[in-house]
Structures are given as C-alpha cells and as structure tokens.
Design a protein around this motif. Structure first.
Motif, PDB file in Angstrom:
ATOM      1  N   LYS A 124      27.878  29.055  47.867  1.00  0.00           N
ATOM      2  CA  LYS A 124      26.538  29.417  47.413  1.00  0.00           C
ATOM      3  C   LYS A 124      26.305  28.843  46.012  1.00  0.00           C
ATOM      4  CE  LYS A 124      25.277  31.995  50.947  1.00  0.00           C
ATOM      5  NZ  LYS A 124      24.069  31.710  51.768  1.00  0.00           N
ATOM      6  N   SER A 126      27.944  32.103  43.548  1.00  0.00           N
ATOM      7  CA  SER A 126      28.029  33.556  43.697  1.00  0.00           C
ATOM      8  C   SER A 126      27.510  33.928  45.077  1.00  0.00           C
ATOM      9  CB  SER A 126      27.197  34.235  42.599  1.00  0.00           C
ATOM     10  OG  SER A 126      27.343  35.625  42.646  1.00  0.00           O
ATOM     11  N   ASP A 127      28.434  34.238  45.974  1.00  0.00           N
ATOM     12  CA  ASP A 127      28.102  34.546  47.367  1.00  0.00           C
ATOM     13  C   ASP A 127      28.060  36.062  47.547  1.00  0.00           C
ATOM     14  OD1 ASP A 127      27.692  34.535  50.053  1.00  0.00           O
ATOM     15  OD2 ASP A 127      29.583  33.573  50.598  1.00  0.00           O
ATOM     16  N   GLU A 128      26.845  36.622  47.528  1.00  0.00           N
ATOM     17  CA  GLU A 128      26.668  38.071  47.598  1.00  0.00           C
ATOM     18  C   GLU A 128      26.594  38.547  49.045  1.00  0.00           C
ATOM     19  OE1 GLU A 128      23.263  39.013  45.264  1.00  0.00           O
ATOM     20  OE2 GLU A 128      24.055  38.079  43.440  1.00  0.00           O
ATOM     21  N   ASN A 129      27.381  39.586  49.354  1.00  0.00           N
ATOM     22  CA  ASN A 129      27.441  40.108  50.716  1.00  0.00           C
ATOM     23  C   ASN A 129      27.201  41.612  50.768  1.00  0.00           C
ATOM     24  OD1 ASN A 129      28.413  37.610  52.272  1.00  0.00           O
ATOM     25  ND2 ASN A 129      29.923  37.741  50.626  1.00  0.00           N
ATOM     26  N   GLY A 130      26.231  42.081  50.006  1.00  0.00           N
ATOM     27  CA  GLY A 130      25.858  43.497  50.027  1.00  0.00           C
ATOM     28  C   GLY A 130      27.011  44.425  49.694  1.00  0.00           C
ATOM     29  N   ASP A 145      29.794  44.574  50.940  1.00  0.00           N
ATOM     30  CA  ASP A 145      31.102  43.911  51.007  1.00  0.00           C
ATOM     31  C   ASP A 145      31.443  43.166  49.726  1.00  0.00           C
ATOM     32  OD1 ASP A 145      31.625  44.762  53.616  1.00  0.00           O
ATOM     33  OD2 ASP A 145      30.477  43.110  54.483  1.00  0.00           O
ATOM     34  N   THR A 205      30.911  40.517  46.333  1.00  0.00           N
ATOM     35  CA  THR A 205      30.509  39.142  46.028  1.00  0.00           C
ATOM     36  C   THR A 205      31.717  38.250  45.811  1.00  0.00           C
ATOM     37  OG1 THR A 205      28.461  39.892  44.965  1.00  0.00           O
ATOM     38  CG2 THR A 205      29.245  37.690  44.388  1.00  0.00           C
ATOM     39  N   GLN A 206      31.650  37.060  46.364  1.00  0.00           N
ATOM     40  CA  GLN A 206      32.682  36.057  46.119  1.00  0.00           C
ATOM     41  C   GLN A 206      32.176  35.099  45.046  1.00  0.00           C
ATOM     42  OE1 GLN A 206      35.820  35.624  47.109  1.00  0.00           O
ATOM     43  NE2 GLN A 206      35.793  37.482  48.373  1.00  0.00           N
ATOM     44  N   GLY A 266      36.989  38.143  43.766  1.00  0.00           N
ATOM     45  CA  GLY A 266      36.179  39.018  44.593  1.00  0.00           C
ATOM     46  C   GLY A 266      35.586  40.096  43.701  1.00  0.00           C
ATOM     47  N   ALA A 270      34.783  43.158  46.714  1.00  0.00           N
ATOM     48  CA  ALA A 270      35.180  42.104  47.655  1.00  0.00           C
ATOM     49  C   ALA A 270      36.657  41.760  47.459  1.00  0.00           C
ATOM     50  CB  ALA A 270      34.330  40.862  47.439  1.00  0.00           C
TER      51      ALA A 270
END
Length: 219
Positions: A60, A85-89, A91, A93-94, A186, A190
C-alpha cells in the motif's frame, strides 16, 4: 694548466648534464597513478527498482514514484525512500519502509582508486549497520550474486512500543556502493512480519539495484 683546466671544465659540463637529466626521469617514474574508475554515472535512485518490486515490498505504497533526496552531485550520490501502511481494521496495520542510497567514487591519485574508496565505504556501511542502536538478534550474512560483494544485516528493534524487523543490505559494484534499508512492523495489534521474508525481498531488490547501476553505465 690551460689544457688541464679545459679538460676539467669539459668533465664538469658532462657530469652536470647527467645529473640534470636524472631527477627528471626519477620524478616521472615516482609520480603516483591510480586505475580509472569503472563507472561514471548513477541511475535515478527512485528508479532503481521495478514497479513490481515496489508493489511487492510496499503493498500500500503512498507514492510509488518515491521521495527523492536532495544531492549536490547526482553523478556521485543519490537517495530515495518509500513508505507503505496497509490498514486492515481490527486486524491492525502492516507498516513498511524502504530506502536506497547510491554512492559513487572517482579515482584520485591523492586518496586512491575509485574501487578502493568504494571498498572502504562499503566496509564502513556494514560496520555502522552492525552497531545500530537498540538492535537485538543481530545477524550478518553474505549475499552472493550481487555486485562484487554484498552483506545483509538483520536485527530487531523496538520503536514507540512496536517491534520492527530490519534489514540493511550493503552491496558494492566496483566503485559504486548501494545501501538498502527495509523494515516492517505490525501495528495496532497486527502480527509482526517475518524477518526472513524481509531479508529475501531485500536481497532480490539489491540485485535489481546493482543491475540498474551498471545499466546506467552501459554495462
């Protein structure tokens, strides 16, 4: 007496000519010389990796074109960086960070060949990475097939309460040194990324960057 004086004067002139020519030849032979530097250019650091590599390392990415650093001489030094920054709610963020530094050295009779100067800088970069503040589980491994020599330094470090996995890979191709920093964490619950995965991606990226540097010089 006149004959003696004449002969003596002739001998003195002959001896003076010989001594005058000797220092000239000696000076020429003692003049320091160094081999010319192999590479004369650097690529745009923000174009050292393919778009696919950027997408894989930074899923991302905020700006795929990268953030290029300022340089007073783009043929000698260049940097670029990317963040993701890969946000997954719920779960979490990576987070990923990637940067590259390119350094090229010319040959100089006063300080040495471009290759030797690059070798010295390579060693310093590796040493500095090994002394990273707060580093834990530090390991250094040689990386084959990447320029003339390459070393990857991996370690864990805690920043603002988060556990980061870091890889610094330093590679040298003749008189050019490539330094890559790649880290991830993470956040917000995460899972932390696997250090082995980051290392593998950094090693592949380093080979690509070295190839980019040599290609910029027509090799």
């Amino acid at each position: 007496m006149l004959l003696v004086a004449g002969c003596s004067g002739s001998d003195s002139d002959s001896s003076g000519d010989a001594s005058a020519s000797a220092p000239s030849g000696s000076a020429k032979s003692s003049a320091p010389t160094v081999a010319p530097a192999k590479y004369k250019k650097l690529p745009n650091p923000c174009e050292a990796f393919s778009k696919d590599t950027i997408k894989k390392m930074l899923p991302k990415v905020k700006d795929a074109s990268g953030n290029r650093g300022n340089s007073t001489d783009n043929t000698a030094h260049g940097t670029c960086s990317w963040t993701s920054s890969d946000e997954n709610g719920v779960d979490g963020t990576q987070f990923r960070w990637l940067d590259i530094g390119l350094q090229r050295y010319d040959s100089d009779a006063g300080v040495g060949s471009g290759e030797q100067r690059a070798t010295d800088y390579y060693s310093k970069q590796v040493s500095d990475a090994k002394e990273s503040k707060g580093a834990k589980k530090l390991s250094a491994v040689k990386t084959g097939g990447t320029g003339d020599e390459a070393t990857a330094i991996t370690y864990d470090v805690k920043k603002e309460g988060n556990d980061f996995k870091n890889t610094t890979l330093v590679a040298r191709a003749s008189n050019i040194v490539v330094t890559i920093n790649y880290n991830g964490a993470g956040l917000a619950g995460a899972d932390a990324p696997k250090g082995a995965d980051l290392l593998k991606q950094a090693q592949a990226a380093a080979k690509e960057a070295v190839a980019s540097a040599t290609k910029a010089n027509g090799s």
